[in-house]
Design a protein around this motif. Structure first.
Motif, PDB file in Angstrom:
ATOM      1  N   GLU A  76       5.817   7.699  16.867  1.00  0.00           N
ATOM      2  CA  GLU A  76       6.837   6.706  16.541  1.00  0.00           C
ATOM      3  C   GLU A  76       6.177   5.375  16.203  1.00  0.00           C
ATOM      4  O   GLU A  76       5.354   4.869  16.975  1.00  0.00           O
ATOM      5  CB  GLU A  76       7.759   6.537  17.751  1.00  0.00           C
ATOM      6  CG  GLU A  76       8.796   5.467  17.625  1.00  0.00           C
ATOM      7  CD  GLU A  76       9.570   5.252  18.927  1.00  0.00           C
ATOM      8  OE1 GLU A  76      10.351   4.284  18.955  1.00  0.00           O
ATOM      9  OE2 GLU A  76       9.391   6.010  19.883  1.00  0.00           O
ATOM     10  N   ARG A  77       6.525   4.801  15.062  1.00  0.00           N
ATOM     11  CA  ARG A  77       6.051   3.469  14.696  1.00  0.00           C
ATOM     12  C   ARG A  77       6.869   2.459  15.487  1.00  0.00           C
ATOM     13  O   ARG A  77       8.091   2.521  15.504  1.00  0.00           O
ATOM     14  CB  ARG A  77       6.246   3.234  13.207  1.00  0.00           C
ATOM     15  CG  ARG A  77       5.818   1.851  12.770  1.00  0.00           C
ATOM     16  CD  ARG A  77       6.000   1.697  11.255  1.00  0.00           C
ATOM     17  NE  ARG A  77       5.457   0.450  10.812  1.00  0.00           N
ATOM     18  CZ  ARG A  77       6.157  -0.677  10.703  1.00  0.00           C
ATOM     19  NH1 ARG A  77       7.433  -0.708  11.009  1.00  0.00           N
ATOM     20  NH2 ARG A  77       5.568  -1.784  10.290  1.00  0.00           N
ATOM     21  N   GLU A  92       8.103  -1.243  15.691  1.00  0.00           N
ATOM     22  CA  GLU A  92       8.268  -2.425  14.843  1.00  0.00           C
ATOM     23  C   GLU A  92       8.097  -3.676  15.693  1.00  0.00           C
ATOM     24  O   GLU A  92       8.859  -3.920  16.614  1.00  0.00           O
ATOM     25  CB  GLU A  92       9.650  -2.422  14.186  1.00  0.00           C
ATOM     26  CG  GLU A  92       9.905  -3.620  13.301  1.00  0.00           C
ATOM     27  CD  GLU A  92       8.861  -3.793  12.205  1.00  0.00           C
ATOM     28  OE1 GLU A  92       8.275  -4.896  12.137  1.00  0.00           O
ATOM     29  OE2 GLU A  92       8.631  -2.850  11.441  1.00  0.00           O
ATOM     30  N   THR A  93       7.076  -4.451  15.372  1.00  0.00           N
ATOM     31  CA  THR A  93       6.800  -5.671  16.120  1.00  0.00           C
ATOM     32  C   THR A  93       7.087  -6.928  15.312  1.00  0.00           C
ATOM     33  O   THR A  93       7.181  -8.006  15.878  1.00  0.00           O
ATOM     34  CB  THR A  93       5.323  -5.714  16.562  1.00  0.00           C
ATOM     35  OG1 THR A  93       4.507  -5.819  15.397  1.00  0.00           O
ATOM     36  CG2 THR A  93       4.947  -4.483  17.364  1.00  0.00           C
ATOM     37  N   ALA A 101       2.701  -6.995  11.874  1.00  0.00           N
ATOM     38  CA  ALA A 101       1.883  -6.388  10.816  1.00  0.00           C
ATOM     39  C   ALA A 101       2.552  -6.612   9.454  1.00  0.00           C
ATOM     40  O   ALA A 101       3.762  -6.488   9.339  1.00  0.00           O
ATOM     41  CB  ALA A 101       1.702  -4.894  11.067  1.00  0.00           C
ATOM     42  N   SER A 139       4.151  -5.922   6.074  1.00  0.00           N
ATOM     43  CA  SER A 139       4.809  -4.729   5.555  1.00  0.00           C
ATOM     44  C   SER A 139       4.191  -4.273   4.236  1.00  0.00           C
ATOM     45  O   SER A 139       4.392  -3.141   3.817  1.00  0.00           O
ATOM     46  CB  SER A 139       6.309  -4.988   5.378  1.00  0.00           C
ATOM     47  OG  SER A 139       6.504  -6.060   4.485  1.00  0.00           O
ATOM     48  N   ASN A 190      -0.073  -0.223  10.788  1.00  0.00           N
ATOM     49  CA  ASN A 190       0.881  -0.470  11.871  1.00  0.00           C
ATOM     50  C   ASN A 190       0.121  -1.181  12.975  1.00  0.00           C
ATOM     51  O   ASN A 190      -1.069  -0.946  13.152  1.00  0.00           O
ATOM     52  CB  ASN A 190       1.448   0.846  12.418  1.00  0.00           C
ATOM     53  CG  ASN A 190       2.314   1.551  11.409  1.00  0.00           C
ATOM     54  OD1 ASN A 190       3.206   0.957  10.840  1.00  0.00           O
ATOM     55  ND2 ASN A 190       2.021   2.812  11.175  1.00  0.00           N
ATOM     56  N   ASP A 191       0.801  -2.019  13.722  1.00  0.00           N
ATOM     57  CA  ASP A 191       0.136  -2.652  14.851  1.00  0.00           C
ATOM     58  C   ASP A 191       0.503  -1.998  16.170  1.00  0.00           C
ATOM     59  O   ASP A 191      -0.054  -2.347  17.204  1.00  0.00           O
ATOM     60  CB  ASP A 191       0.355  -4.163  14.889  1.00  0.00           C
ATOM     61  CG  ASP A 191       1.789  -4.571  14.731  1.00  0.00           C
ATOM     62  OD1 ASP A 191       2.664  -3.708  14.713  1.00  0.00           O
ATOM     63  OD2 ASP A 191       2.044  -5.778  14.628  1.00  0.00           O
ATOM     64  N   ILE A 205       1.733   2.122  17.621  1.00  0.00           N
ATOM     65  CA  ILE A 205       2.187   3.507  17.444  1.00  0.00           C
ATOM     66  C   ILE A 205       2.360   4.102  18.835  1.00  0.00           C
ATOM     67  O   ILE A 205       1.507   3.932  19.711  1.00  0.00           O
ATOM     68  CB  ILE A 205       1.150   4.343  16.662  1.00  0.00           C
ATOM     69  CG1 ILE A 205       1.060   3.883  15.220  1.00  0.00           C
ATOM     70  CG2 ILE A 205       1.451   5.832  16.737  1.00  0.00           C
ATOM     71  CD1 ILE A 205       2.237   4.284  14.360  1.00  0.00           C
ATOM     72  N   ALA A 249       3.652  -6.616  20.969  1.00  0.00           N
ATOM     73  CA  ALA A 249       3.645  -5.211  20.552  1.00  0.00           C
ATOM     74  C   ALA A 249       3.937  -4.273  21.714  1.00  0.00           C
ATOM     75  O   ALA A 249       4.759  -3.360  21.584  1.00  0.00           O
ATOM     76  CB  ALA A 249       2.305  -4.876  19.907  1.00  0.00           C
TER      77      ALA A 249
END
Length: 125
Positions: free
Chosen positions: A3-4, A6-7, A10, A12, A17-18, A20, A59
């Protein structure tokens, strides 16, 4: 299941991704980027380390954890002389039991003026 997380940090536009998450583990990366402006923070190693760890905190909290859930950190510095200043700020954020940590000095980091980058692994409750 991967799962990514979302912070909002990072870019877009880049294929990165920052954070995972897979199961109860979260892999994080952070630099001294101001989330509001997208610019590297000005100042020395203390200011950059503080922003980097604050970004790790953003994050890991987005993933449902806290800095206390971080079990491992890899620190990349561009100057070995910055280790003492980085350690002083690091100790303000991380308490016993400290995460396992490796610190490596590299020739340079990707963003101009960047002095520190951190990779971390967290295990959620």
């Amino acid at each position: 299941m991967i799962e990514r997380i979302e912070t909002g940090i990072a870019p877009s536009s880049a294929p990165v991704n920052d954070a995972i998450k897979a199961g109860k583990q979260v892999w994080l990366v952070a630099i001294a980027e101001d989330p509001a402006s997208g610019e590297i923070v000005s100042g020395g190693i203390a200011e950059q380390t503080r922003r980097t760890i604050q970004n790790l905190q953003i994050a890991v909290e987005a993933a449902g954890g806290s800095l206390a859930n971080i079990v491992q950190v890899q620190v990349f510095l561009t100057d070995s002389a910055d280790a003492k200043g980085m350690n002083a700020v690091y100790a303000d954020f991380f308490k016993q039991p400290f995460p396992v940590r490796a610190t490596v000095v590299v020739k340079e980091l990707l963003a101009e003026g960047l002095k520190v980058e951190m990779l971390a692994t967290a295990v959620l409750d």
